[in-house]
Design a protein around this motif. Structure first.
Motif, PDB file in Angstrom:
ATOM      1  N   GLY A  17       0.857  -1.187   0.000  1.00  0.00           N
ATOM      2  CA  GLY A  17       0.000   0.000   0.000  1.00  0.00           C
ATOM      3  C   GLY A  17       0.887   1.228   0.000  1.00  0.00           C
ATOM      4  N   SER A  18       0.689   2.078   0.999  1.00  0.00           N
ATOM      5  CA  SER A  18       1.426   3.329   1.069  1.00  0.00           C
ATOM      6  C   SER A  18       2.940   3.079   1.174  1.00  0.00           C
ATOM      7  N   MET A  19       3.357   2.322   2.202  1.00  0.00           N
ATOM      8  CA  MET A  19       4.804   2.126   2.422  1.00  0.00           C
ATOM      9  C   MET A  19       5.393   1.092   1.470  1.00  0.00           C
ATOM     10  N   GLY A  20       4.727  -0.056   1.348  1.00  0.00           N
ATOM     11  CA  GLY A  20       5.238  -1.079   0.428  1.00  0.00           C
ATOM     12  C   GLY A  20       5.291  -0.538  -0.994  1.00  0.00           C
ATOM     13  N   VAL A  41       1.569  -8.763  -3.755  1.00  0.00           N
ATOM     14  CA  VAL A  41       0.190  -9.209  -3.640  1.00  0.00           C
ATOM     15  C   VAL A  41      -0.545  -8.303  -2.659  1.00  0.00           C
ATOM     16  N   ASN A  42      -1.752  -7.909  -3.052  1.00  0.00           N
ATOM     17  CA  ASN A  42      -2.655  -7.156  -2.190  1.00  0.00           C
ATOM     18  C   ASN A  42      -3.990  -7.884  -2.164  1.00  0.00           C
ATOM     19  N   ARG A  43      -4.873  -7.442  -1.286  1.00  0.00           N
ATOM     20  CA  ARG A  43      -6.182  -8.097  -1.265  1.00  0.00           C
ATOM     21  C   ARG A  43      -6.987  -7.695  -2.490  1.00  0.00           C
ATOM     22  N   THR A  44      -6.933  -6.389  -2.796  1.00  0.00           N
ATOM     23  CA  THR A  44      -7.848  -5.882  -3.824  1.00  0.00           C
ATOM     24  C   THR A  44      -7.137  -5.566  -5.141  1.00  0.00           C
ATOM     25  N   GLU A  45      -7.907  -5.749  -6.197  1.00  0.00           N
ATOM     26  CA  GLU A  45      -7.418  -5.419  -7.536  1.00  0.00           C
ATOM     27  C   GLU A  45      -7.133  -3.909  -7.635  1.00  0.00           C
ATOM     28  N   ALA A  46      -7.911  -3.112  -6.908  1.00  0.00           N
ATOM     29  CA  ALA A  46      -7.716  -1.652  -6.948  1.00  0.00           C
ATOM     30  C   ALA A  46      -6.296  -1.289  -6.513  1.00  0.00           C
ATOM     31  N   LYS A  47      -5.744  -2.035  -5.561  1.00  0.00           N
ATOM     32  CA  LYS A  47      -4.370  -1.776  -5.101  1.00  0.00           C
ATOM     33  C   LYS A  47      -3.344  -2.427  -6.033  1.00  0.00           C
ATOM     34  N   ALA A  48      -3.732  -3.568  -6.596  1.00  0.00           N
ATOM     35  CA  ALA A  48      -2.764  -4.330  -7.409  1.00  0.00           C
ATOM     36  C   ALA A  48      -2.517  -3.672  -8.771  1.00  0.00           C
ATOM     37  N   ALA A  60      -3.782  -9.885  -6.989  1.00  0.00           N
ATOM     38  CA  ALA A  60      -4.764  -9.602  -5.939  1.00  0.00           C
ATOM     39  C   ALA A  60      -5.478 -10.889  -5.559  1.00  0.00           C
ATOM     40  N   TYR A  61      -5.665 -11.065  -4.231  1.00  0.00           N
ATOM     41  CA  TYR A  61      -6.419 -12.257  -3.777  1.00  0.00           C
ATOM     42  C   TYR A  61      -7.807 -12.322  -4.369  1.00  0.00           C
ATOM     43  N   GLU A  62      -8.431 -11.130  -4.468  1.00  0.00           N
ATOM     44  CA  GLU A  62      -9.846 -11.165  -4.856  1.00  0.00           C
ATOM     45  C   GLU A  62     -10.041 -11.701  -6.274  1.00  0.00           C
ATOM     46  N   LEU A  80       7.005  -7.894   4.238  1.00  0.00           N
ATOM     47  CA  LEU A  80       5.628  -7.856   4.729  1.00  0.00           C
ATOM     48  C   LEU A  80       5.198  -6.403   4.871  1.00  0.00           C
ATOM     49  N   GLY A  81       4.291  -5.966   4.007  1.00  0.00           N
ATOM     50  CA  GLY A  81       3.885  -4.550   3.982  1.00  0.00           C
ATOM     51  C   GLY A  81       2.473  -4.338   4.457  1.00  0.00           C
ATOM     52  N   VAL A  82       1.933  -5.305   5.230  1.00  0.00           N
ATOM     53  CA  VAL A  82       0.573  -5.146   5.754  1.00  0.00           C
ATOM     54  C   VAL A  82       0.644  -4.377   7.077  1.00  0.00           C
ATOM     55  N   LYS A  83      -0.520  -3.976   7.579  1.00  0.00           N
ATOM     56  CA  LYS A  83      -0.572  -3.278   8.865  1.00  0.00           C
ATOM     57  C   LYS A  83      -0.077  -4.220   9.967  1.00  0.00           C
ATOM     58  N   PRO A  84       0.437  -3.651  11.061  1.00  0.00           N
ATOM     59  CA  PRO A  84       0.996  -4.512  12.116  1.00  0.00           C
ATOM     60  C   PRO A  84       0.054  -5.620  12.579  1.00  0.00           C
ATOM     61  N   ALA A  85      -1.233  -5.293  12.733  1.00  0.00           N
ATOM     62  CA  ALA A  85      -2.181  -6.296  13.232  1.00  0.00           C
ATOM     63  C   ALA A  85      -2.326  -7.472  12.278  1.00  0.00           C
ATOM     64  N   SER A 106      10.070  -7.566   7.822  1.00  0.00           N
ATOM     65  CA  SER A 106       8.890  -6.803   8.230  1.00  0.00           C
ATOM     66  C   SER A 106       9.182  -5.313   8.192  1.00  0.00           C
ATOM     67  N   ILE A 107       8.196  -4.533   7.746  1.00  0.00           N
ATOM     68  CA  ILE A 107       8.307  -3.068   7.839  1.00  0.00           C
ATOM     69  C   ILE A 107       7.290  -2.540   8.852  1.00  0.00           C
ATOM     70  N   ALA A 108       6.692  -3.471   9.623  1.00  0.00           N
ATOM     71  CA  ALA A 108       5.580  -3.098  10.505  1.00  0.00           C
ATOM     72  C   ALA A 108       6.078  -2.478  11.807  1.00  0.00           C
ATOM     73  N   ALA A 109       5.449  -1.382  12.202  1.00  0.00           N
ATOM     74  CA  ALA A 109       5.781  -0.745  13.471  1.00  0.00           C
ATOM     75  C   ALA A 109       5.370  -1.660  14.617  1.00  0.00           C
ATOM     76  N   GLY A 110       6.259  -1.833  15.579  1.00  0.00           N
ATOM     77  CA  GLY A 110       5.898  -2.498  16.830  1.00  0.00           C
ATOM     78  C   GLY A 110       5.816  -4.012  16.793  1.00  0.00           C
ATOM     79  N   MET A 128      12.434  -0.456   9.602  1.00  0.00           N
ATOM     80  CA  MET A 128      11.542   0.693   9.720  1.00  0.00           C
ATOM     81  C   MET A 128      11.948   1.721   8.673  1.00  0.00           C
ATOM     82  N   PRO A 129      11.314   1.646   7.502  1.00  0.00           N
ATOM     83  CA  PRO A 129      11.595   2.648   6.456  1.00  0.00           C
ATOM     84  C   PRO A 129      10.717   3.883   6.653  1.00  0.00           C
ATOM     85  N   ASN A 130      10.910   4.887   5.835  1.00  0.00           N
ATOM     86  CA  ASN A 130       9.976   6.018   5.860  1.00  0.00           C
ATOM     87  C   ASN A 130       9.546   6.364   4.428  1.00  0.00           C
TER      88      ASN A 130
HETATM   89  N1  LIG Z   1       3.051   4.716   6.130  1.00  0.00           N
HETATM   90  C1  LIG Z   1       4.252   4.920   6.679  1.00  0.00           C
HETATM   91  O1  LIG Z   1       4.808   6.009   6.692  1.00  0.00           O
HETATM   92  C2  LIG Z   1       5.012   3.767   7.271  1.00  0.00           C
HETATM   93  C3  LIG Z   1       6.338   3.972   7.661  1.00  0.00           C
HETATM   94  C4  LIG Z   1       7.060   2.877   8.155  1.00  0.00           C
HETATM   95  C5  LIG Z   1       6.432   1.658   8.292  1.00  0.00           C
HETATM   96  N2  LIG Z   1       5.145   1.505   7.938  1.00  0.00           N
HETATM   97  C6  LIG Z   1       4.528   0.179   8.094  1.00  0.00           C
HETATM   98  O2  LIG Z   1       4.127  -0.244   6.822  1.00  0.00           O
HETATM   99  C7  LIG Z   1       3.039  -1.143   6.982  1.00  0.00           C
HETATM  100  C8  LIG Z   1       1.961  -0.782   5.996  1.00  0.00           C
HETATM  101  O3  LIG Z   1       1.509   0.518   6.278  1.00  0.00           O
HETATM  102  P1  LIG Z   1       0.866   1.372   5.113  1.00  0.00           P
HETATM  103  O4  LIG Z   1       0.735   2.763   5.633  1.00  0.00           O
HETATM  104  O5  LIG Z   1       1.588   1.122   3.852  1.00  0.00           O
HETATM  105  O6  LIG Z   1      -0.598   0.680   5.035  1.00  0.00           O
HETATM  106  P2  LIG Z   1      -1.555   0.534   3.770  1.00  0.00           P
HETATM  107  O7  LIG Z   1      -1.385   1.674   2.842  1.00  0.00           O
HETATM  108  O8  LIG Z   1      -2.921   0.238   4.304  1.00  0.00           O
HETATM  109  O9  LIG Z   1      -0.989  -0.759   3.039  1.00  0.00           O
HETATM  110  C9  LIG Z   1      -1.255  -2.059   3.473  1.00  0.00           C
HETATM  111  C10 LIG Z   1      -1.474  -2.891   2.236  1.00  0.00           C
HETATM  112  O10 LIG Z   1      -1.560  -4.251   2.631  1.00  0.00           O
HETATM  113  C11 LIG Z   1      -2.569  -4.851   1.848  1.00  0.00           C
HETATM  114  N3  LIG Z   1      -3.046  -5.990   2.624  1.00  0.00           N
HETATM  115  C12 LIG Z   1      -3.790  -5.992   3.756  1.00  0.00           C
HETATM  116  N4  LIG Z   1      -3.958  -7.241   4.206  1.00  0.00           N
HETATM  117  C13 LIG Z   1      -3.310  -8.034   3.328  1.00  0.00           C
HETATM  118  C14 LIG Z   1      -3.101  -9.421   3.260  1.00  0.00           C
HETATM  119  N5  LIG Z   1      -3.617 -10.251   4.162  1.00  0.00           N
HETATM  120  N6  LIG Z   1      -2.348  -9.894   2.238  1.00  0.00           N
HETATM  121  C15 LIG Z   1      -1.827  -9.064   1.304  1.00  0.00           C
HETATM  122  N7  LIG Z   1      -2.007  -7.736   1.321  1.00  0.00           N
HETATM  123  C16 LIG Z   1      -2.735  -7.238   2.322  1.00  0.00           C
HETATM  124  C17 LIG Z   1      -3.592  -3.785   1.611  1.00  0.00           C
HETATM  125  O11 LIG Z   1      -4.252  -4.078   0.404  1.00  0.00           O
HETATM  126  P3  LIG Z   1      -5.831  -3.836   0.224  1.00  0.00           P
HETATM  127  O12 LIG Z   1      -6.059  -2.382   0.430  1.00  0.00           O
HETATM  128  O13 LIG Z   1      -6.055  -4.295  -1.177  1.00  0.00           O
HETATM  129  O14 LIG Z   1      -6.502  -4.651   1.272  1.00  0.00           O
HETATM  130  C18 LIG Z   1      -2.736  -2.535   1.480  1.00  0.00           C
HETATM  131  O15 LIG Z   1      -2.380  -2.280   0.133  1.00  0.00           O
HETATM  132  C19 LIG Z   1       2.562  -1.062   8.425  1.00  0.00           C
HETATM  133  O16 LIG Z   1       2.942  -2.250   9.085  1.00  0.00           O
HETATM  134  C20 LIG Z   1       3.286   0.140   8.966  1.00  0.00           C
HETATM  135  O17 LIG Z   1       3.624  -0.047  10.331  1.00  0.00           O
HETATM  136  C21 LIG Z   1       4.406   2.528   7.414  1.00  0.00           C
END
Ligand SMILES: NC(=O)c1ccc[n+]([C@@H]2O[C@H](COP(=O)([O-])OP(=O)(O)OC[C@H]3O[C@@H](n4cnc5c(N)ncnc54)[C@H](OP(=O)(O)O)[C@@H]3O)[C@@H](O)[C@H]2O)c1
Length: 278
Positions: A17-20, A41-48, A60-62, A80-85, A106-110, A128-130
């Motif tokens: 998404g944003s960071m990946g 790979v992302n969940r949605t085609e809109a992201k892929a 995209a999984y979908e 791994l570019g998904v949210k931490p949870a 992993s690039i996930a915070a925490g 931890m990238p930015n």
């Molecule tokens: N943003 C920052 O500045 C920043 C900086 C350093 C680290 N990070 C870390 O980067 C990670 C991602 O943050 P983000 O801001 O990039 O979030 P984001 O924009 O929401 O990106 C997350 C991506 O993961 C996809 N996704 C969700 N569940 C998935 C799954 N099960 N399999 C495959 N893809 C999946 C989502 O795709 P869909 O939308 O299609 O579901 C979305 O494109 C976080 O862990 C965060 O801690 C972010």
């Protein structure tokens, strides 16, 4: 930053998404040859879909049930570019699909290295990238986890050096690094917003206010970069004794910005600890 890094092995992003996506765009812009390609790979085609336009194998999984399996086949670096949870579920999903010599990054915070190593037997690395990685001006902290050898850390460093600078550090420093350089771009943008608002309040229209404030941020940052001078010295050069800037700086100093920034950074560290506890 290394412009000459060549021959990176295949890299797969699980979640871009944003960071990946910023990392992928930086890698593509760097023009580094990736043997086996960049996959995502992302969940949605809109992201892929938008990533496909960059020449990335983006699924995209979908639309494809076996998307993860396909991007992981032959991948030696798995980011791994998904949210931490979402990390635990993703690790459980990919554990049996990883190449034996793939490193999981992993690039996930925490999210701790120990919690990752509990779920996969492959080497794990926490980073931890930015977001300035998007323009190849990123800062990435890298901490090695179980089974991550020096050569694995060097490989992961090479990947992130294509999008900026890398700091290798112990894991117990990564939340602090994140509070400065990971979250830091947001602090800088908040400052830019505040200066723009000040310009509006001094009577400038929307467009001029943005030109003045944002242009000043970009120009000052470029001068800091190009001059190699200390920021305090650059500030001194703008601040004539008894002049206008001196008055303005006195107001800002009264706000005790170091204390405010330290409190902000400490809040970010505290939140990272909360996230680590789940
Ligand atoms: N943003 C920052 O500045 C920043 C900086 C350093 C680290 N990070 C870390 O980067 C990670 C991602 O943050 P983000 O801001 O990039 O979030 P984001 O924009 O929401 O990106 C997350 C991506 O993961 C996809 N996704 C969700 N569940 C998935 C799954 N099960 N399999 C495959 N893809 C999946 C989502 O795709 P869909 O939308 O299609 O579901 C979305 O494109 C976080 O862990 C965060 O801690 C972010």
């Amino acid at each position: 930053m290394s412009d000459t890094a060549t021959g990176l092995p295949a890299i797969a992003f699980i979640g871009a998404g944003s960071m990946g996506g910023a990392l992928i765009r930086g890698l593509v812009a760097a023009g580094v040859s990736v043997d086996g390609g960049i996959r995502a790979v992302n969940r949605t085609e809109a992201k892929a879909a938008p990533l496909r336009e960059l020449g990335v194998t983006s699924l995209a999984y979908e639309t494809q049930d076996d998307a993860t399996e396909r991007v992981l086949r032959g991948a030696k670096v798995v980011v791994l570019g998904v949210k931490p949870a979402g990390i635990p579920d993703v690790l459980d999903e990919i554990a049996g699909l990883l190449e034996p010599d793939a490193v999981v990054v992993s690039i996930a915070a925490g999210v701790t290295l120990a919690s990752m190593a509990d779920r996969v037997t492959n080497p794990v690395v926490r980073t931890m990238p930015n977001t300035p990685s998007l323009v190849r001006q990123g800062i990435t902290g890298i901490a090695a986890g179980p089974r991550a050898t020096t050569s694995i850390v060097a490989l992961v460093s090479r990947v992130f050096e294509t999008v900026g600078r890398v700091v290798v550090l112990p894991e117990d420093r990564i939340d602090a690094l994140s509070a400065i350089s990971g979250s830091g771009p947001a602090y800088v943008y908040l400052f830019a917003e505040a200066l723009t608002e000040a310009a509006r309040r001094l009577g400038f229209g929307e467009e001029d206010a943005r030109v003045l404030a944002e242009g000043t941020f970009v120009g000052a940052a470029a001068l800091l970069d190009a001059s190699g001078e200390d920021p305090a010295e650059l500030r001194r050069r703008v601040t004539s004794p008894k002049g206008t800037t001196e008055r303005a700086i006195a107001v800002l100093e009264a706000a005790d910005l170091p204390a405010t920034f330290t409190a902000a950074a400490e809040a970010a560290v505290a939140r990272a600890r909360e996230l680590a506890q789940g």
